[in-house]
Design an enzyme around this catalytic site. Structure first.
Site, PDB file in Angstrom:
ATOM      1  CG  PHE A   8      -0.427   0.623   2.451  1.00 18.28           C
ATOM      2  CD1 PHE A   8       0.391  -0.076   3.323  1.00 18.28           C
ATOM      3  CD2 PHE A   8      -0.738   1.941   2.754  1.00 18.28           C
ATOM      4  CE1 PHE A   8       0.876   0.519   4.475  1.00 18.28           C
ATOM      5  CE2 PHE A   8      -0.251   2.545   3.908  1.00 18.28           C
ATOM      6  CZ  PHE A   8       0.559   1.832   4.766  1.00 18.28           C
ATOM      7  CE  LYS A   9       4.946   1.189   4.861  1.00 19.24           C
ATOM      8  NZ  LYS A   9       4.374  -0.146   5.135  1.00 19.24           N
ATOM      9  CG  ASP A  10       3.882   0.636  -4.510  1.00 21.70           C
ATOM     10  OD1 ASP A  10       5.058   1.023  -4.364  1.00 21.70           O
ATOM     11  OD2 ASP A  10       3.583  -0.543  -4.781  1.00 21.70           O
TER      12      ASP A  10
END
Ligand SMILES: *Cc1c(COP(=O)(O)O)cnc(C)c1O
Length: 493
Positions: free
Chosen positions: A108-110
């Protein structure tokens, strides 16, 4: 918009400056002077696509950024996802999973790190900054790779990632050590994530280092979730999840929705709290932890106690004892009393613990629910969920699913629940395979192939390609040697 420090000793006049600086000079975190109010325009925001919505959310804080350019940057960033950045999968009546792992590095950090390079570069332009920017990252696994991928070959920016030598999965390690790009450096630090994060934080607060770098035309910034530029893009998907449910007639506009978040550094769930502050009808925010359950304890008895054993778990991105972003929540529940926040943070440093007031604890009870699960429960959840729904959970998302059961069982809540799924299961293939089949497979790639055979879930190309990539980074250092490693990378004598 003005940004103020949670510790009250400094403020900056724009989001651009807050993003470029990363951390406030008094050691606090930058927070917006006020929260934009979206409550009156939810109906019209419903119609926007993801990049348009992201632009609206970001621009409400980043007022000094050119809106058209920001929209173009959002479109470009979110085109890197193989699907919508945050699709919702319906599992059952009122039970949904939001898949946040369709980006370049499968975590999710993308969502934040595909857009952060733009926010930072443009922010530097707005501030008239000519120096080269050095991004320092301490990672528990996924941030490092997402930041490297986001910043690789970015002009005027270099990035150095530090990861704990024994705290990330094989796949995560390989993803980082094979990173391409002419402006990147990756170094392992002996110890766990907290050692690593503390070592990097020290560099940020060292005035001597700042001066030395400045002499060489370099300023430091951070891509960790302490940077407001990391946090802000994460607010968007709470809105998009809500609007998706409205647009597919699962809920009516105005209904409250609960979100369950697998939590580590408290960035993801804090973005949900900010969305609520902006007027999104959020019910409870459910904070899910693994055996490192310091947050569960905090929400349940009001005392944060970091003086405890550290467990290395199969959900390594949540193996954290000091959740940095909690400071931003403390600031809010204390009525934005910076002096009190500073005192609590000082107590954490000296006594390794602090306790919030009764009044603050009552606010926590109102807004949050918290629980944790251990390794066995996590694996059982993966196995059961696969059997019941044919859906493969990664080890982090499984923690959230487990805690959602506890939440629904305990509170009897009948609201719609959205689980935030934070990683593709193939990033943790050995443990996911083990959970489903009981097999112990040492090699991450053969585990991926077997997991594919069992589940029929496609192996992402980012994983299969990894096998052929050359390892570029081998260095392991002591936590006292981080600045030496940085100087080597930058060629500073
Ligand atoms: C980073 C991460 C988390 C924790 O998110 P925080 O914002 O640090 O709370 C959970 N799951 C995965 C897969 C992650 O990469």
């Amino acid at each position: 918009m003005e940004f103020i420090s949670t510790r009250g000793k400094c403020k900056v006049s724009s989001a651009a400056e807050a993003i470029v600086k990363g951390l406030a000079d008094d050691g606090g975190l930058f927070v917006p002077a006020t929260f934009p109010d979206f409550s009156g325009k939810l109906g019209s925001l419903c119609e926007l696509d993801y990049p348009e919505l992201a632009c609206e959310v970001l621009h409400s804080y980043l007022e000094e950024y050119d809106k058209q350019k920001l929209l173009d940057a959002c479109k470009k960033a979110y085109a890197k996802f193989d699907d919508s950045p945050a699709p919702i999968v319906k599992i059952d009546e009122k039970y949904y999973i939001m898949e946040l792992f369709h980006g370049p590095t499968l975590a999710f950090k993308d969502i934040a790190l595909t857009i952060l390079p733009y926010l930072l570069r443009e922010g530097a332009n707005i501030c008239g900054l000519r120096d080269e920017i050095l991004i320092l990252v301490a990672t528990s696994g996924d941030t490092g790779k997402a930041a490297l991928e986001g910043f690789k070959d970015a002009e005027g920016i270099k990035i150095n990632v530090f990861y704990p030598s024994d705290g990330v999965s094989d796949m995560q390690k390989l993803q980082m050590r094979t990173q391409e790009g002419n402006n990147v450096n990756v170094v392992a630090v002996k110890g766990n994530f907290d050692d690593c994060q503390t070592a990097v934080k020290k560099i940020f607060s060292d005035k001597g280092i700042e001066t030395e770098l400045k002499k060489n035309g370099i300023v430091l910034s951070s891509a960790n979730s302490i940077n407001f530029g990391r946090l802000a893009p994460q607010i968007t998907y709470y809105f998009s999840a809500y609007f998706d449910l409205v647009n597919s007639n699962e809920i009516k506009l105005g209904d409250k929705v609960d979100f369950v978040v697998p939590t580590g550094n408290f960035g993801d769930i804090l973005a949900g709290y900010y969305a609520k502050k902006m007027g999104l009808p959020v019910g409870k925010l459910v904070c899910a932890s693994n055996s490192n359950n310091v947050l569960t304890e905090f929400f349940n008895n009001g005392t944060y106690n970091s003086d405890r054993e550290f467990y290395k778990t199969i959900s390594p991105s949540m193996d954290i004892l000091i959740s940095s972003n909690l400071e931003r929540l403390l600031f809010e529940i204390g009525g934005r009393n910076a002096e009190e926040t500073a005192t609590l943070m000082q107590q954490l440093k000296t006594d390794k613990r602090y306790t919030v007031s009764k009044k603050e604890k009552a606010i926590l009870d109102e807004e949050f629910y918290a629980d944790f699960c251990d390794e066995e429960e996590c694996k059982e959840t993966i196995a059961d969920f696969f059997e019941e729904n044919g859906y493969v959970l990664d080890t982090h998302t499984a923690v959230a699913v487990n805690v959602s059961d506890s939440y629904i069982g305990f509170t009897g809540s009948d609201k719609a629940v959205v689980i935030l799924s934070t990683a593709n299961p193939y990033k943790f293939s050995q443990n996911v395979l083990n959970a489903i089949t009981g097999k112990q497979v040492k090699d991450a790639f053969s585990a991926s192939i077997q997991l594919n055979q069992v589940s029929a879930m496609e192996i992402p190309k980012q994983i299969s390609e990894l096998q052929e990539k050359q390892v570029r980074f081998n260095e392991i250092i002591d936590k006292t040697e981080t600045f030496i490693a940085i100087k080597e990378f930058l060629n500073i004598k």
